[in-house]
Design an enzyme around this catalytic site. Structure first.
Site, short mmCIF file in Angstrom:
data_model
loop_
_atom_site.label_atom_id
_atom_site.label_comp_id
_atom_site.label_asym_id
_atom_site.label_seq_id
_atom_site.Cartn_x
_atom_site.Cartn_y
_atom_site.Cartn_z
N PRO A 1 0.78 -1.25 0.00
CA PRO A 1 0.00 0.00 0.00
C PRO A 1 0.81 1.30 0.00
CG PRO A 1 0.00 -0.95 2.18
CD PRO A 1 0.73 -1.92 1.29
N CYS A 2 1.43 1.60 -1.13
CA CYS A 2 2.17 2.85 -1.25
C CYS A 2 1.23 4.06 -1.18
CB CYS A 2 3.02 2.86 -2.52
SG CYS A 2 2.11 2.51 -4.02
#
Length: 163
Positions: free
Chosen positions: A126-127
């Site tokens: 989850p950037c």
């Protein structure tokens, strides 16, 4: 490593996000990326099917963490950053400086940002949960609108249309 499998996923009821391409090798998922259109015919595999099922659960609000075989290609530093991203809990955010400190790379915000921008596994790694130290949304390879949508989804806010 060669990608053997290719599939596409469209999040339910979210035309705003568009199409997601899934690629996998024999070792696991190598890419989850937003794309404009399907460029070639799908060649699904067990890994891409599992990713599709878990993405369905995520978008339905039933999954907060992914359990998928991952095989991203990158440098050792990039892989360390991507692991730190994967450790950010659902619905929470971190800033680049916090991740740099976590990795004992004090002052390495720019290096963390560069590795974050090269993350090949959107959503699952989850950037989108990484923001600026002042709390503002900063760059996202798939566009700030998608980042804002994903953060709103995780906050339980009504998803909105991208502009």
């Amino acid at each position: 490593m060669t990608d053997h499998a290719l599939d596409y996923y469209r999040p339910p009821e979210s035309d705003a996000l568009g199409l997601i391409r899934l690629r996998a090798s024999a070792d696991g998922l190598t890419e989850i990326a937003f794309v404009m259109e399907a460029e070639e015919p799908a060649r699904p595999s067990a890994a891409t099917e599992q990713a599709r099922a878990q993405l369905d659960e995520y978008f339905a609000g039933a999954r907060h963490a992914f359990d998928l075989p991952l095989a991203p290609e990158g440098t050792d530093f990039q892989r360390r950053v991507w692991q730190a991203l994967a450790d950010i809990p659902f619905g929470e955010t971190r800033c680049y400086a916090e991740i740099a400190e976590q990795l004992h790379c004090r002052g390495g915000q720019r290096a963390v940002g560069a590795a974050n921008g090269r993350n090949p596994l959107a959503i699952v790694v989850p950037c989108h949960r990484v923001i600026g130290s002042d709390g503002r949304l900063t760059g996202y390879a798939a566009g700030l609108g998608r980042k804002q949508w994903l953060l709103a989804h995780e906050a339980g806010e009504v998803p909105f249309a991208l502009t």
